[in-house]
Design a protein around this motif. Structure first.
Motif, PDB file in Angstrom:
ATOM      1  N   ASP A 376       0.862  -1.184   0.000  1.00 61.05           N
ATOM      2  CA  ASP A 376       0.000   0.000   0.000  1.00 61.05           C
ATOM      3  C   ASP A 376       0.900   1.236   0.000  1.00 61.05           C
ATOM      4  O   ASP A 376       2.130   1.130  -0.071  1.00 61.05           O
ATOM      5  CB  ASP A 376      -0.981  -0.039   1.181  1.00 61.05           C
ATOM      6  CG  ASP A 376      -0.271   0.078   2.522  1.00 61.05           C
ATOM      7  OD1 ASP A 376       0.920   0.473   2.536  1.00 61.05           O
ATOM      8  OD2 ASP A 376      -0.890  -0.229   3.556  1.00 61.05           O
ATOM      9  N   GLU A 377       0.283   2.406   0.148  1.00 65.38           N
ATOM     10  CA  GLU A 377       1.047   3.658   0.085  1.00 65.38           C
ATOM     11  C   GLU A 377       2.125   3.755   1.154  1.00 65.38           C
ATOM     12  O   GLU A 377       3.225   4.232   0.912  1.00 65.38           O
ATOM     13  CB  GLU A 377       0.068   4.816   0.302  1.00 65.38           C
ATOM     14  CG  GLU A 377      -0.193   5.601  -0.943  1.00 65.38           C
ATOM     15  CD  GLU A 377      -1.241   6.657  -0.675  1.00 65.38           C
ATOM     16  OE1 GLU A 377      -1.091   7.408   0.302  1.00 65.38           O
ATOM     17  OE2 GLU A 377      -2.230   6.679  -1.436  1.00 65.38           O
ATOM     18  N   VAL A 378       1.763   3.287   2.353  1.00 62.02           N
ATOM     19  CA  VAL A 378       2.719   3.379   3.464  1.00 62.02           C
ATOM     20  C   VAL A 378       3.924   2.480   3.190  1.00 62.02           C
ATOM     21  O   VAL A 378       5.079   2.874   3.420  1.00 62.02           O
ATOM     22  CB  VAL A 378       2.032   2.987   4.802  1.00 62.02           C
ATOM     23  CG1 VAL A 378       3.006   3.054   5.967  1.00 62.02           C
ATOM     24  CG2 VAL A 378       0.830   3.887   5.057  1.00 62.02           C
ATOM     25  N   ASP A 421       5.499   0.518  14.153  1.00 58.46           N
ATOM     26  CA  ASP A 421       4.473   0.964  15.100  1.00 58.46           C
ATOM     27  C   ASP A 421       3.184   1.373  14.389  1.00 58.46           C
ATOM     28  O   ASP A 421       2.085   1.120  14.868  1.00 58.46           O
ATOM     29  CB  ASP A 421       4.995   2.130  15.955  1.00 58.46           C
ATOM     30  CG  ASP A 421       6.092   1.656  16.893  1.00 58.46           C
ATOM     31  OD1 ASP A 421       6.203   0.415  17.087  1.00 58.46           O
ATOM     32  OD2 ASP A 421       6.864   2.498  17.396  1.00 58.46           O
ATOM     33  N   GLU A 422       3.337   2.020  13.219  1.00 55.25           N
ATOM     34  CA  GLU A 422       2.160   2.460  12.476  1.00 55.25           C
ATOM     35  C   GLU A 422       1.353   1.285  11.929  1.00 55.25           C
ATOM     36  O   GLU A 422       0.129   1.294  11.922  1.00 55.25           O
ATOM     37  CB  GLU A 422       2.614   3.310  11.285  1.00 55.25           C
ATOM     38  CG  GLU A 422       2.403   4.793  11.510  1.00 55.25           C
ATOM     39  CD  GLU A 422       2.976   5.593  10.347  1.00 55.25           C
ATOM     40  OE1 GLU A 422       3.647   6.588  10.648  1.00 55.25           O
ATOM     41  OE2 GLU A 422       2.780   5.202   9.176  1.00 55.25           O
ATOM     42  N   LYS A 423       2.074   0.283  11.472  1.00 54.29           N
ATOM     43  CA  LYS A 423       1.417  -0.877  10.850  1.00 54.29           C
ATOM     44  C   LYS A 423       0.816  -1.832  11.880  1.00 54.29           C
ATOM     45  O   LYS A 423       0.028  -2.705  11.528  1.00 54.29           O
ATOM     46  CB  LYS A 423       2.428  -1.633   9.974  1.00 54.29           C
ATOM     47  CG  LYS A 423       2.725  -0.916   8.677  1.00 54.29           C
ATOM     48  CD  LYS A 423       1.614  -1.217   7.669  1.00 54.29           C
ATOM     49  CE  LYS A 423       1.846  -0.573   6.326  1.00 54.29           C
ATOM     50  NZ  LYS A 423       0.816  -0.974   5.363  1.00 54.29           N
ATOM     51  N   LEU A 428      -2.493  -6.998  13.404  1.00 49.19           N
ATOM     52  CA  LEU A 428      -2.672  -7.832  12.203  1.00 49.19           C
ATOM     53  C   LEU A 428      -2.624  -9.316  12.572  1.00 49.19           C
ATOM     54  O   LEU A 428      -3.384 -10.129  12.046  1.00 49.19           O
ATOM     55  CB  LEU A 428      -1.584  -7.524  11.159  1.00 49.19           C
ATOM     56  CG  LEU A 428      -1.554  -6.086  10.607  1.00 49.19           C
ATOM     57  CD1 LEU A 428      -0.326  -5.865   9.719  1.00 49.19           C
ATOM     58  CD2 LEU A 428      -2.844  -5.792   9.817  1.00 49.19           C
ATOM     59  N   ALA A 429      -1.751  -9.636  13.525  1.00 49.38           N
ATOM     60  CA  ALA A 429      -1.617 -11.042  13.947  1.00 49.38           C
ATOM     61  C   ALA A 429      -2.898 -11.501  14.641  1.00 49.38           C
ATOM     62  O   ALA A 429      -3.407 -12.595  14.385  1.00 49.38           O
ATOM     63  CB  ALA A 429      -0.418 -11.196  14.872  1.00 49.38           C
ATOM     64  N   LYS A 430      -3.419 -10.623  15.488  1.00 47.48           N
ATOM     65  CA  LYS A 430      -4.633 -10.961  16.223  1.00 47.48           C
ATOM     66  C   LYS A 430      -5.801 -11.184  15.261  1.00 47.48           C
ATOM     67  O   LYS A 430      -6.613 -12.082  15.442  1.00 47.48           O
ATOM     68  CB  LYS A 430      -4.966  -9.795  17.164  1.00 47.48           C
ATOM     69  CG  LYS A 430      -5.434 -10.258  18.510  1.00 47.48           C
ATOM     70  CD  LYS A 430      -5.660  -9.042  19.360  1.00 47.48           C
ATOM     71  CE  LYS A 430      -5.804  -9.342  20.805  1.00 47.48           C
ATOM     72  NZ  LYS A 430      -5.849  -8.076  21.553  1.00 47.48           N
ATOM     73  N   LEU A 437       0.463  -8.850   7.429  1.00 47.30           N
ATOM     74  CA  LEU A 437       1.481  -9.078   8.466  1.00 47.30           C
ATOM     75  C   LEU A 437       2.803  -9.493   7.798  1.00 47.30           C
ATOM     76  O   LEU A 437       3.878  -8.983   8.134  1.00 47.30           O
ATOM     77  CB  LEU A 437       1.007 -10.171   9.439  1.00 47.30           C
ATOM     78  CG  LEU A 437       2.007 -10.551  10.527  1.00 47.30           C
ATOM     79  CD1 LEU A 437       2.309  -9.365  11.437  1.00 47.30           C
ATOM     80  CD2 LEU A 437       1.470 -11.718  11.375  1.00 47.30           C
ATOM     81  N   GLY A 438       2.706 -10.385   6.832  1.00 51.30           N
ATOM     82  CA  GLY A 438       3.904 -10.858   6.126  1.00 51.30           C
ATOM     83  C   GLY A 438       4.618  -9.707   5.429  1.00 51.30           C
ATOM     84  O   GLY A 438       5.848  -9.613   5.454  1.00 51.30           O
ATOM     85  N   THR A 439       3.853  -8.801   4.826  1.00 49.97           N
ATOM     86  CA  THR A 439       4.462  -7.654   4.134  1.00 49.97           C
ATOM     87  C   THR A 439       5.238  -6.782   5.120  1.00 49.97           C
ATOM     88  O   THR A 439       6.373  -6.389   4.865  1.00 49.97           O
ATOM     89  CB  THR A 439       3.365  -6.809   3.440  1.00 49.97           C
ATOM     90  OG1 THR A 439       2.597  -7.686   2.640  1.00 49.97           O
ATOM     91  CG2 THR A 439       3.966  -5.706   2.602  1.00 49.97           C
ATOM     92  N   VAL A 440       4.601  -6.486   6.239  1.00 52.83           N
ATOM     93  CA  VAL A 440       5.262  -5.616   7.232  1.00 52.83           C
ATOM     94  C   VAL A 440       6.546  -6.275   7.725  1.00 52.83           C
ATOM     95  O   VAL A 440       7.619  -5.639   7.748  1.00 52.83           O
ATOM     96  CB  VAL A 440       4.330  -5.361   8.443  1.00 52.83           C
ATOM     97  CG1 VAL A 440       5.060  -4.523   9.491  1.00 52.83           C
ATOM     98  CG2 VAL A 440       3.053  -4.686   8.009  1.00 52.83           C
TER      99      VAL A 440
END
Ligand code: ME8
Length: 624
Positions: A376-378, A421-423, A428-430, A437-440
Motif C-alpha cells: 500500500d502507500e505506506v 508501530d504504524e502498521k 494484524l496477527a490478532k 502481516l507478512g508484508t510488514v
C-alpha cells in the motif's frame, strides 16, 4: 579500481592509546567500505621507531632501542588484532628494507640538487620531533604544538631545499582543491605556504638511532623524513615497480591535525624532489580529549582501548567513536556518552527492532521469512525513504563524512521503528491478516538487512550476526544496497538473544580507564602478603614516629617490624591485633633497628589506620 589508504605510523615510545586507535579504526572503516564497494584496497599502518624520542624512551627503561621497539611494535599489532583492524601490511621503520629505501630516496634528492650541508641553530621539540623557528615560538621557549620545553640545538646538518617548492605547492593546491581536507585545515596550510617556506634540517649528528645518511654515516636522517617515506617503501618503491605503480599515488593519507604540515607540505615537496606523483588526498582529523582532558602519553591520562573492547565489545567502541565525535572536528571521548549511545541507538533502536520482528516471525511463521504481498502507500513510502537514505549514505561515505553517514543509518532505523508501530503487526496477527502481516515483517527485515550492510564497515561483528539471523548467507555487498527485495522469502530466520545488552551508568567507574600504571596479576602476586599477630609493641627510643612490633607470622616464625605509626597509635593498643604485612620485603634498618617487612596502613592526609583482618584467622595466613 584500487584504493590505497594509510594511517600515520605511530611512535613506539609508549603503548597505543585511544587516539592512535581512533585513526586506525577510522582508516579500517574506510578500507572495509571501499572493499565492500568493489575496490582493490591496500590499507597500511605501522610504527615509527627511530629518532631521539624513541631512543630516550628505551634508555629510560634500560633497554637497547631495537628490542624496546620490537616489544612495543608487537603491542600495537596485537591491539589492532583486538580491534578487528584489517590492515594489509604493517610497516616498521627499523625494517632493513625500509631503511634501504630511505637511503635511496634521500640520495635521489641529493642527486637532484635539493640537499646541501649547512649549520643549524635553533629550537627543537623532542616529543614532537619538530624544529621551530624563532618567530614561531614565544619568549617562554615552549613548543607551539605540545607546549613542552624546547631544546636549543646547534649542529652541522644537511638541509632540504623546501623553500624551492613553495610556489609549486601553491600551484598544486590551486589545481587540486581537495588535496587537503577538511577545507579549514587546507586554509591553515595555505597560510603557511603563502608566508614562504624555510629550508628544513634533515639530519642529526648527536645520536645514532636512525638511518645513516648515504655517504656520510656520521649523520642520521631526520626521523620525519625517514617516517614519511614509509608510504612508498611499504608498497615496493623502487624495486617492485608493478606493485608500486598499482597503488601509488595514495588515495588517502589519514592523519591527525597536528602532523598536517609534515604531510601536506614537507611530504609533497619530497615527492616533487624525486619526481613522484603526489597523494590524492590528505585528511587531517581533529583531536580527541578524554572527559575534557588532553590525551597525552606523557601527561599520564592516556586511556587504554582494550578496556573498552573488553567491557563493551569492539563494535560498540567503533560505533561510538564515529557516531559521537563528529569526524573531522575535535571531540570528547567519555564512557558515559558511550553507554548512552549504546543504550539508545544500538540496544533500543536497532537491537530491539530486530528482536521484536524476528520474535513475530518465529511465532507466526515458524521462523520462516514470509513473502511480501501487495504494497500500500505506506509500504511504498517506507521502501522509497529507505532507498533514498541509502543513496545519501553512500554519497556521504564517499566524501568521508562518516558521522553524517551513520546518521543516515540511524534515520533508517527510526523510519523502520515508525513503520512497525504504524502498521501495528500485533493487531494484524490478532486479526489473522497474514498477508499484510507478512508484508510488514518482510519489509522491516529487508530494511534491517540494509542497515546491517551499511553498518558492516563500522560494526563488522554485529552486522554479520544480523545477516545470519535474517537468513542471508552472502557477504555484505553494494548489491544489497542497490535494490529492494534482496531477502529471499522462505529463508530460515534465527530469533536469539538481544543483539546489544543495555548497560547501566555507574558513575565511579568512569575514572577506571584513566589508570595508566596498570600492572599484571603476576606482578601483584610477587608481593607476599600475610596475616601477623602482634605479640608486643614499644616505641623506638629517640624517635617520635617509630614503633617496634614483635609479630607471630605462623609458619614464617617470629618477626620484628618497625613502622612509622607512633603518632597515631599507643603501642599497648596494638597488642593482640591481626594485621597485614608484606612478608617478602628486603630487611631495612630504621633508627638502627632492623625491620623484617612492612605493615599495611591507610592514610588520608590527616589520619592513619592500620589494616586488620575481619575476624579470627591463623597468624601466617596468606592474603590474595
Ligand atoms: O606523530 N586524538 O606519531 P604519534 C586523535 N610518528 N588522534 C590522535 C590523538 C588524539 N588525542 N593522539 C594521537 C607521529 N592521535 C608520527 C607520525 S607518519 C609518517 C609519522 C593519532 O604516535 C593521530 O592520527 O604521535 C595523530 O596524528 C597520530 O596519532 C600521532 O601519532
Amino acid at each position: 579500481m584500487k584504493f590505497y589508504i594509510t594511517t600515520p605510523i605511530y611512535y613506539v615510545n609508549s603503548d597505543p592509546h585511544v587516539g592512535s586507535a581512533y585513526t586506525t579504526i577510522v582508516a579500517d572503516i574506510i578500507a572495509r567500505y571501499k572493499r565492500m564497494m568493489g575496490y582493490d584496497v591496500f590499507f597500511l599502518t605501522g610504527t615509527d621507531e627511530h629518532g631521539q624520542k624513541i631512543l630516550q624512551a628505551a634508555n629510560a627503561v634500560g633497554k637497547d632501542p631495537q628490542s624496546f621497539c620490537d616489544q612495543l611494535a608487537s603491542r600495537f599489532k596485537s591491539l589492532w588484532e583486538k580491534l578487528d583492524i584489517t590492515n594489509d601490511y604493517f610497516i616498521r621503520t627499523t625494517d632493513p628494507e625500509h631503511m634501504k629505501v630511505v637511503q635511496y630516496f634521500v640520495k635521489k634528492m641529493l642527486e637532484n640538487g635539493d640537499i646541501y650541508k649547512g649549520e643549524y641553530h635553533g629550537w627543537y621539540c623532542v616529543p614532537c620531533e619538530s624544529y621551530w623557528n624563532e618567530d614561531e615560538i614565544g619568549t617562554d621557549k615552549l613548543c607551539p604544538s605540545c607546549g613542552r620545553e624546547l631544546k636549543y640545538i646547534s649542529e652541522e646538518n644537511y638541509f632540504f631545499r623546501l623553500s624551492k617548492y613553495t610556489n609549486a605547492l601553491l600551484e598544486h593546491y590551486r589545481r587540486n582543491p581537495e588535496f587537503v581536507q577538511p577545507d579549514f585545515r587546507k586554509n591553515e596550510m595555505l597560510k603557511i605556504l603563502e608566508s614562504g617556506l624555510k629550508d628544513l634540517s634533515i639530519t642529526r649528528t648527536t645520536f645514532k638511532w636512525g638511518v645513516p645518511m648515504p655517504e656520510d654515516p656520521e649523520h642520521v636522517i631526520y626521523v620525519w623524513v625517514d617516517a614519511l617515506i614509509n608510504y612508498v617503501s611499504a608498497i615496493g618503491y623502487p624495486s617492485d615497480v608493478e606493485r608500486f605503480n598499482r597503488y601509488w599515488p595514495a588515495d588517502l593519507h589519514l592523519i591527525g591535525k597536528e602532523i598536517n604540515r609534515f604531510h601536506s607540505i614537507v611530504w609533497p615537496a619530497m615527492l616533487m624532489s624525486v619526481g613522484l606523483p603526489l597523494p590524492k588526498m590528505i585528511f587531517a582529523h581533529g583531536w580527541l580529549t578524554v572527559d575534557g582532558q588532553k590525551i597525552s602519553k606523557s601527561l599520564g591520562n592516556a586511556i587504554n582501548p582494550t578496556y573498552f573492547v573488553e567491557k563493551y565489545g569492539n563494535d560498540v567502541l567503533r560505533f561510538y567513536l564515529l557516531r559521537d565525535i563528529n569526524f573531522g572536528k575535535d571531540g570528547d571521548f567519555s564512557e558515559k556518552n558511550l553507554i548512552n549511545r549504546l543504550n539508545s541507538d544500538l540496544a533500543n533502536d536497532y537491537g530491539n527492532l530486530l528482536h521484536r520482528t524476528l520474535a513475530m516471525i518465529q511465532k507466526h511463521y515458524s521462523s520462516v521469512l514470509p513473502a511480501p504481498s501487495k504494497y500500500d502507500e505506506v509500504d511504498e513510502k517506507f521502501k522509497d525513504d529507505v532507498l533514498s537514505r541509502i543513496k545519501e549514505y553512500t554519497e556521504l561515505m564517499d566524501e568521508y563524512s562518516l558521522t553524517q553517514a551513520i546518521e543516515k543509518i540511524l534515520e533508517i532505523l527510526m523510519l523502520a521503528n515508525k513503520y512497525f508501530d504504524e502498521k501495528r503487526p500485533w493487531v494484524l496477527a490478532k486479526e489473522k491478516d497474514f498477508s499484510n502481516l507478512g508484508t510488514v515483517l518482510y519489509n522491516v527485515c529487508e530494511s534491517l538487512l540494509k542497515v546491517a550492510v551499511m553498518f558492516s564497515p563500522i560494526m563488522p561483528n554485529s552486522s554479520q550476526e544480523v545477516l545470519n539471523r535474517l537468513g542471508y548467507d552472502s557477504k555484505p555487498s553494494s548489491e544489497v544496497l542497490s535494490r529492494w527485495g534482496v531477502l529471499k522469502p522462505m529463508a530460515k530466520i534465527i530469533h536469539s538473544k538481544p543483539l546489544f545488552e543495555k548497560v547501566e551508568i555507574v558513575q565511579q567507574k568512569e575514572s577506571e580507564p584513566k589508570v595508566e600504571n596498570l600492572i599484571e596479576l603476576d606482578e601483584f602476586k610477587k608481593v607476599e602478603l600475610r596475616v601477623a599477630k602482634v605479640l608486643s609493641a614499644e616505641r623506638v627510643p629517640k624517635s617520635d614516629k617509630l614503633i617496634r612490633l614483635e609479630l607471630d607470622v605462623g609458619e614464617l616464625g617470629k618477626r620484628q617490624i618497625v613502622a612509622g605509626i607512633a603518632k597515631y597509635y599507643e603501642p599497648e593498643n596494638l597488642v593482640g591485633k591481626s594485621i597485614v604485612i608484606v612478608a617478602n620485603l628486603k630487611p631495612a634498618k630504621l633508627m638502627g633497628v632492623e625491620s623484617q617487612g612492612m605493615l599495611l596502613a591507610a592514610k588520608d592526609g590527616v589520619n592513619l589506620r592500620i589494616l586488620t583482618v575481619d575476624g579470627e584467622i591463623a597468624p601466617g595466613a596468606t592474603i590474595s
